[in-house]
Write an enzyme that holds these catalytic residues in place. Structure first.
Site, PDB file in Angstrom:
ATOM      1  N   ASN A 127     -10.773  -2.503  -5.440  1.00 42.07           N
ATOM      2  CA  ASN A 127     -10.051  -1.540  -6.190  1.00 42.07           C
ATOM      3  C   ASN A 127     -10.923  -1.387  -7.669  1.00 42.07           C
ATOM      4  O   ASN A 127     -10.651  -0.447  -8.228  1.00 42.07           O
ATOM      5  CB  ASN A 127      -8.885  -2.169  -6.571  1.00 42.07           C
ATOM      6  N   ASP A 173       0.790  -1.379  -0.089  1.00 41.93           N
ATOM      7  CA  ASP A 173      -0.024  -0.192  -0.083  1.00 41.93           C
ATOM      8  C   ASP A 173       0.772   1.237  -0.052  1.00 41.93           C
ATOM      9  O   ASP A 173       2.051   1.257   0.670  1.00 41.93           O
ATOM     10  CB  ASP A 173      -0.924   0.044   1.297  1.00 41.93           C
TER      11      ASP A 173
HETATM   12  C1  IPE Z   1      -5.281  -2.889  -0.205  1.00 40.54           C
HETATM   13  O1  IPE Z   1      -5.110  -1.528  -0.379  1.00 40.54           O
HETATM   14  C2  IPE Z   1      -5.493  -3.570  -1.640  1.00 40.54           C
HETATM   15  C3  IPE Z   1      -4.003  -3.753  -2.496  1.00 40.54           C
HETATM   16  C4  IPE Z   1      -2.823  -3.245  -1.746  1.00 40.54           C
HETATM   17  C5  IPE Z   1      -4.204  -4.411  -3.515  1.00 40.54           C
HETATM   18  P1  IPE Z   1      -6.168  -0.325  -0.612  1.00 40.54           P
HETATM   19  O2  IPE Z   1      -5.258   0.733  -0.932  1.00 40.54           O
HETATM   20  O3  IPE Z   1      -7.218  -0.775  -1.625  1.00 40.54           O
HETATM   21  O4  IPE Z   1      -6.838  -0.232   0.915  1.00 40.54           O
HETATM   22  P2  IPE Z   1      -7.876   0.457   1.420  1.00 40.54           P
HETATM   23  O5  IPE Z   1      -8.940   0.728   0.384  1.00 40.54           O
HETATM   24  O6  IPE Z   1      -7.210   1.659   1.884  1.00 40.54           O
HETATM   25  O7  IPE Z   1      -8.252  -0.160   2.831  1.00 40.54           O
HETATM   26  C1  IPE Z   2      -1.551   0.298  -3.384  1.00 38.61           C
HETATM   27  O1  IPE Z   2      -1.427   1.652  -3.381  1.00 38.61           O
HETATM   28  C2  IPE Z   2      -1.789  -0.412  -4.665  1.00 38.61           C
HETATM   29  C3  IPE Z   2      -3.108  -0.641  -5.097  1.00 38.61           C
HETATM   30  C4  IPE Z   2      -4.009  -0.769  -4.229  1.00 38.61           C
HETATM   31  C5  IPE Z   2      -3.527  -1.309  -6.430  1.00 38.61           C
HETATM   32  P1  IPE Z   2      -2.448   2.658  -3.342  1.00 38.61           P
HETATM   33  O2  IPE Z   2      -2.995   3.095  -4.805  1.00 38.61           O
HETATM   34  O3  IPE Z   2      -3.423   2.201  -2.598  1.00 38.61           O
HETATM   35  O4  IPE Z   2      -1.961   3.920  -2.699  1.00 38.61           O
HETATM   36  P2  IPE Z   2      -2.499   5.084  -1.840  1.00 38.61           P
HETATM   37  O5  IPE Z   2      -3.095   4.185  -0.548  1.00 38.61           O
HETATM   38  O6  IPE Z   2      -3.494   5.671  -2.532  1.00 38.61           O
HETATM   39  O7  IPE Z   2      -1.341   5.835  -1.202  1.00 38.61           O
HETATM   40 MG    MG Z   3      -3.912   2.325  -0.561  1.00 44.29          MG
END
Ligand code: IPE
Ligand code: IPE
Ligand code: MG
Length: 239
Positions: free
Chosen positions: A64, A16
């Site tokens: 997502n 994340d």
């Molecule tokens: C969790 O991250 C999913 C992945 C890392 C693929 P998110 O960024 O989607 O999680 P939330 O929405 O903040 O809980």
């Molecule tokens: C994790 O990084 C990747 C996926 C969930 C695909 P994020 O895209 O969630 O990054 P933040 O949480 O917005 O910084």
């Molecule tokens: Mg995230």
């Protein structure tokens, strides 16, 4: 002190913070995902070198899909690029690719790229790399229930083992260690059944900045813990 746990057999990571990493640098979120892919590549190799037998990376959750269409498209483009570029490296490192999640719900080109690499690496034994893709822990549990019902399983035959055999992770050990980057303290629907006795490691580091040194810190932290599985600390004292 009871014996510290050995190296984890299974590490699961919630990668994340790609978006925030990019925003802080004045870059587009796409650049964050691109940087995150580079990190994933390096961490896969490092885990393999450290003797980790199963590595699971949360790559795209079912939730997502609610992101902007462009971002979702870019994530899948990167995935296809990764599959095309990494096949030879995976074979060389004897790493088997598996997908945890609903493959049928993914775009055709993505499915095709994944299936190709899964087929080619099917006999690789040194490490299994699971990509959790179009994944939902709750959906995985419901799917296992449906599969058992469809098989006509008798109620008394539904043991933890029989249930686990219907999960995407069938045949693999539960994660010993779950790592989440970017300072968020939640599971986000990840490995809900399998996480029952996992140890957790949370770090403020954003995924693109997560490196071998940080991985080793997580492992050292894990190895300093006492896994009790319900027992008292005294019961775990060596003879
Ligand atoms: C969790 O991250 C999913 C992945 C890392 C693929 P998110 O960024 O989607 O999680 P939330 O929405 O903040 O809980
Ligand atoms: C994790 O990084 C990747 C996926 C969930 C695909 P994020 O895209 O969630 O990054 P933040 O949480 O917005 O910084
Ligand atoms: Mg995230």
């Amino acid at each position: 002190m009871a014996e510290a746990p050995g190296a984890p057999a299974h590490i699961a990571i919630i990668m994340d913070g790609n978006g925030r990493w990019a925003t802080r640098r004045g870059l587009s979120r796409s650049e964050g995902h691109r940087a995150g892919t580079r990190t994933a590549r390096a961490i896969v190799t490092r885990c393999r070198e450290l003797g980790v037998r199963h590595l699971t990376l949360y790559t795209f959750s079912r939730e997502n899909w609610s992101r902007p269409k462009d971002e979702v498209g870019l994530i899948f483009d990167l995935l296809v690029e990764y599959m095309r570029g990494e096949l030879s490296n995976l074979l060389e490192q004897d790493i088997r690719l598996k997908v945890l999640g609903e493959l049928d719900g993914l775009p055709f080109v993505v499915r095709q790229a994944l299936t190709h690499v899964m087929d080619k690496t099917v006999n690789c034994r040194s490490m299994t790399l699971n990509l959790a893709l179009n994944y939902s822990g709750r959906e995985e549990i419901l799917r296992a229930c449906r599969r058992l019902v469809a098989k006509g399983a008798a109620p008394e035959a539904i043991t933890e083992e029989a249930f686990a055999a219907e999960l995407y992770t069938a045949g693999q050990p539960d994660p010993d260690l779950i790592i989440r980057t970017s300072g968020e303290l939640r599971l986000s629907n990840y490995l809900l059944f399998q996480a029952a006795y996992a140890e957790f490691y949370f770090t403020e580091t954003l995924w693109p900045d997560f490196d071998a040194a940080e991985l080793e810190r997580a492992l050292a932290d894990y190895q300093s813990r006492q896994r009790r599985f319900g027992k008292t600390g005294a019961q775990l004292q060596p003879e």
